[in-house]
Scaffold this motif. Sequence first.
Motif, PDB file in Angstrom:
ATOM      1  N   ALA A  72      33.560 -16.072  74.920  1.00 20.35           N
ATOM      2  CA  ALA A  72      33.065 -14.814  74.375  1.00 20.35           C
ATOM      3  C   ALA A  72      32.920 -13.757  75.450  1.00 20.35           C
ATOM      4  CB  ALA A  72      31.725 -15.059  73.671  1.00 20.35           C
ATOM      5  N   HIS A  73      32.416 -14.148  76.631  1.00 16.88           N
ATOM      6  CA  HIS A  73      32.173 -13.144  77.660  1.00 16.88           C
ATOM      7  C   HIS A  73      33.458 -12.509  78.163  1.00 16.88           C
ATOM      8  CE1 HIS A  73      33.645 -15.657  80.969  1.00 16.88           C
ATOM      9  NE2 HIS A  73      33.042 -16.667  80.383  1.00 16.88           N
ATOM     10  N   ALA A  74      34.598 -13.212  77.988  1.00 16.70           N
ATOM     11  CA  ALA A  74      35.864 -12.693  78.488  1.00 16.70           C
ATOM     12  C   ALA A  74      36.411 -11.567  77.628  1.00 16.70           C
ATOM     13  CB  ALA A  74      36.893 -13.815  78.571  1.00 16.70           C
ATOM     14  N   VAL A  75      35.959 -11.472  76.384  1.00 15.77           N
ATOM     15  CA  VAL A  75      36.495 -10.451  75.480  1.00 15.77           C
ATOM     16  C   VAL A  75      35.410  -9.573  74.893  1.00 15.77           C
ATOM     17  CG1 VAL A  75      38.532 -11.779  74.842  1.00 15.77           C
ATOM     18  CG2 VAL A  75      36.426 -12.070  73.548  1.00 15.77           C
ATOM     19  N   GLU A  76      34.165  -9.720  75.355  1.00 17.72           N
ATOM     20  CA  GLU A  76      33.084  -8.975  74.725  1.00 17.72           C
ATOM     21  C   GLU A  76      33.287  -7.469  74.810  1.00 17.72           C
ATOM     22  OE1 GLU A  76      29.987  -9.222  78.543  1.00 17.72           O
ATOM     23  OE2 GLU A  76      29.571 -10.289  76.685  1.00 17.72           O
ATOM     24  N   ARG A  77      34.033  -7.011  75.815  1.00 20.07           N
ATOM     25  CA  ARG A  77      34.292  -5.581  75.935  1.00 20.07           C
ATOM     26  C   ARG A  77      35.729  -5.241  75.561  1.00 20.07           C
ATOM     27  NH1 ARG A  77      30.035  -3.073  77.891  1.00 20.07           N
ATOM     28  NH2 ARG A  77      28.460  -4.246  79.042  1.00 20.07           N
ATOM     29  N   ALA A  78      36.432  -6.175  74.927  1.00 21.81           N
ATOM     30  CA  ALA A  78      37.818  -5.961  74.551  1.00 21.81           C
ATOM     31  C   ALA A  78      37.901  -5.037  73.339  1.00 21.81           C
ATOM     32  CB  ALA A  78      38.482  -7.294  74.236  1.00 21.81           C
ATOM     33  N   ALA A  79      39.125  -4.580  73.047  1.00 25.43           N
ATOM     34  CA  ALA A  79      39.357  -3.783  71.854  1.00 25.43           C
ATOM     35  C   ALA A  79      38.961  -4.597  70.630  1.00 25.43           C
ATOM     36  CB  ALA A  79      40.831  -3.397  71.787  1.00 25.43           C
ATOM     37  N   PRO A  80      38.525  -3.932  69.543  1.00 29.64           N
ATOM     38  CA  PRO A  80      38.030  -4.673  68.377  1.00 29.64           C
ATOM     39  C   PRO A  80      39.052  -5.624  67.766  1.00 29.64           C
ATOM     40  CG  PRO A  80      38.224  -2.309  67.908  1.00 29.64           C
ATOM     41  CD  PRO A  80      38.373  -2.483  69.381  1.00 29.64           C
ATOM     42  N   GLY A 136      28.183  -2.155  70.893  1.00 36.01           N
ATOM     43  CA  GLY A 136      26.864  -2.052  71.494  1.00 36.01           C
ATOM     44  C   GLY A 136      26.949  -2.281  72.986  1.00 36.01           C
ATOM     45  N   PRO A 137      25.810  -2.546  73.620  1.00 35.57           N
ATOM     46  CA  PRO A 137      25.789  -2.750  75.077  1.00 35.57           C
ATOM     47  C   PRO A 137      26.679  -3.901  75.547  1.00 35.57           C
ATOM     48  CG  PRO A 137      23.568  -2.437  74.219  1.00 35.57           C
ATOM     49  CD  PRO A 137      24.460  -2.580  73.035  1.00 35.57           C
ATOM     50  N   ASP A 138      26.872  -4.923  74.691  1.00 38.50           N
ATOM     51  CA  ASP A 138      27.691  -6.076  75.053  1.00 38.50           C
ATOM     52  C   ASP A 138      29.122  -5.978  74.546  1.00 38.50           C
ATOM     53  OD1 ASP A 138      25.518  -7.286  76.304  1.00 38.50           O
ATOM     54  OD2 ASP A 138      24.841  -8.222  74.446  1.00 38.50           O
ATOM     55  N   GLY A 139      29.518  -4.799  74.077  1.00 36.20           N
ATOM     56  CA  GLY A 139      30.869  -4.641  73.559  1.00 36.20           C
ATOM     57  C   GLY A 139      30.898  -4.729  72.040  1.00 36.20           C
ATOM     58  N   TRP A 140      32.080  -4.963  71.494  1.00 34.95           N
ATOM     59  CA  TRP A 140      32.259  -5.010  70.049  1.00 34.95           C
ATOM     60  C   TRP A 140      31.756  -6.330  69.484  1.00 34.95           C
ATOM     61  CZ3 TRP A 140      33.607  -0.778  67.399  1.00 34.95           C
ATOM     62  CH2 TRP A 140      34.260   0.259  68.072  1.00 34.95           C
ATOM     63  N   LYS A 141      31.104  -6.242  68.314  1.00 36.17           N
ATOM     64  CA  LYS A 141      30.637  -7.433  67.610  1.00 36.17           C
ATOM     65  C   LYS A 141      30.951  -7.275  66.119  1.00 36.17           C
ATOM     66  CE  LYS A 141      28.401  -9.459  71.113  1.00 36.17           C
ATOM     67  NZ  LYS A 141      28.742 -10.801  71.634  1.00 36.17           N
ATOM     68  N   ILE A 142      31.347  -8.372  65.490  1.00 34.03           N
ATOM     69  CA  ILE A 142      31.614  -8.379  64.047  1.00 34.03           C
ATOM     70  C   ILE A 142      30.284  -8.417  63.300  1.00 34.03           C
ATOM     71  CG2 ILE A 142      32.629  -9.702  62.152  1.00 34.03           C
ATOM     72  CD1 ILE A 142      34.536 -10.914  64.339  1.00 34.03           C
ATOM     73  N   TYR A 143      30.149  -7.556  62.275  1.00 33.60           N
ATOM     74  CA  TYR A 143      28.920  -7.605  61.499  1.00 33.60           C
ATOM     75  C   TYR A 143      29.141  -7.606  59.982  1.00 33.60           C
ATOM     76  CZ  TYR A 143      29.180  -2.501  60.732  1.00 33.60           C
ATOM     77  OH  TYR A 143      29.566  -1.239  60.352  1.00 33.60           O
ATOM     78  N   ASP A 144      30.371  -7.469  59.537  1.00 36.51           N
ATOM     79  CA  ASP A 144      30.638  -7.520  58.095  1.00 36.51           C
ATOM     80  C   ASP A 144      32.071  -7.983  57.884  1.00 36.51           C
ATOM     81  OD1 ASP A 144      30.128  -7.307  55.411  1.00 36.51           O
ATOM     82  OD2 ASP A 144      30.009  -5.114  55.357  1.00 36.51           O
ATOM     83  N   ILE A 145      32.299  -8.665  56.760  1.00 38.13           N
ATOM     84  CA  ILE A 145      33.628  -9.189  56.429  1.00 38.13           C
ATOM     85  C   ILE A 145      33.935  -8.832  54.984  1.00 38.13           C
ATOM     86  CG2 ILE A 145      35.091 -11.242  56.242  1.00 38.13           C
ATOM     87  CD1 ILE A 145      33.350 -12.602  58.305  1.00 38.13           C
ATOM     88  N   ASN A 146      35.146  -8.370  54.743  1.00 36.01           N
ATOM     89  CA  ASN A 146      35.617  -8.048  53.399  1.00 36.01           C
ATOM     90  C   ASN A 146      36.570  -9.150  52.964  1.00 36.01           C
ATOM     91  OD1 ASN A 146      36.915  -7.048  51.106  1.00 36.01           O
ATOM     92  ND2 ASN A 146      36.935  -4.946  51.860  1.00 36.01           N
ATOM     93  N   MET A 147      36.135  -9.936  51.998  1.00 34.19           N
ATOM     94  CA  MET A 147      36.968 -11.003  51.460  1.00 34.19           C
ATOM     95  C   MET A 147      37.137 -10.766  49.965  1.00 34.19           C
ATOM     96  SD  MET A 147      35.197 -14.215  53.470  1.00 34.19           S
ATOM     97  CE  MET A 147      36.445 -15.398  52.976  1.00 34.19           C
ATOM     98  N   MET A 148      38.357 -10.814  49.498  1.00 38.12           N
ATOM     99  CA  MET A 148      38.672 -10.632  48.083  1.00 38.12           C
ATOM    100  C   MET A 148      38.159  -9.287  47.560  1.00 38.12           C
ATOM    101  SD  MET A 148      38.207 -14.508  46.550  1.00 38.12           S
ATOM    102  CE  MET A 148      36.500 -14.643  47.078  1.00 38.12           C
ATOM    103  N   GLY A 149      38.227  -8.254  48.419  1.00 41.52           N
ATOM    104  CA  GLY A 149      37.895  -6.914  47.977  1.00 41.52           C
ATOM    105  C   GLY A 149      36.430  -6.549  47.981  1.00 41.52           C
ATOM    106  N   ALA A 150      35.577  -7.378  48.556  1.00 46.52           N
ATOM    107  CA  ALA A 150      34.140  -7.089  48.556  1.00 46.52           C
ATOM    108  C   ALA A 150      33.564  -7.305  49.948  1.00 46.52           C
ATOM    109  CB  ALA A 150      33.420  -7.981  47.544  1.00 46.52           C
ATOM    110  N   TRP A 151      32.874  -6.283  50.461  1.00 42.86           N
ATOM    111  CA  TRP A 151      32.178  -6.431  51.733  1.00 42.86           C
ATOM    112  C   TRP A 151      30.922  -7.266  51.509  1.00 42.86           C
ATOM    113  CZ3 TRP A 151      34.342  -5.254  56.227  1.00 42.86           C
ATOM    114  CH2 TRP A 151      35.380  -4.317  56.252  1.00 42.86           C
TER     115      TRP A 151
END
Length: 200
Positions: free
Chosen positions: A14-22, A150-165
């Motif tokens: 995780a630390h290797a990509v925490e500041r990577a592009a989303p 955020g301060p640690d880079g990009w983080k996933i916080y929501d997922i859209n599956m089958m058309g619904a977040w």
Amino acid sequence: MVLAVPALVVPAPAHAVERAAPDRLVRTAVEGTIATIQGDPASRSGDLAAIAALVRKQFVPFTDFERTTRLALGNAWGAATPDQRRELVGHFRALLVHTYALSLSQLREQRVDFRYTPVLVGSNANDAVVRTRVLTAGDEAQIDYRLNRGPDGWKIYDINMMGAWLIEVYRRQFGDIVARDGVDGLIRYLADHNARRSGA
């Protein structure tokens, strides 16, 4: 949904990509998790507890479950005490880990190919959506990931599956429970729901 994960995929820490592009972060989180599941004998046999354990290890470090919970709670988050917030985050994380593990269990023995739509985000942008297509033999699904920087880079916080977040789906459900039973009622609901799913 399907995804072709080459045997040579080596998940980066995780630390290797925490500041990577989303889009790179999503690729590392998702394909790394799938590759680990497909390489684990217990997970390949369909052991959901083993798959959930790998999701917690491989996928969760790339997420911001506190943000997910706060947005799903809406106004109720502001009324919750610090202890209630910690319980809510823990129970909601357990619920979503199980849900994601159940979804990924369908891919444990399939060849899966992920296709990513290029993401263009400005240097000052703090929110991004990574759109993916998941391809398996004769099947295709659209799964999108929303990320915050955020301060640690990009983080996933929501997922859209089958058309619904997921946040939108749970916001309505949680709002009804809180209106009826309060924040403690929602904590009890989540704890009971997770206990039933784990067979406790």
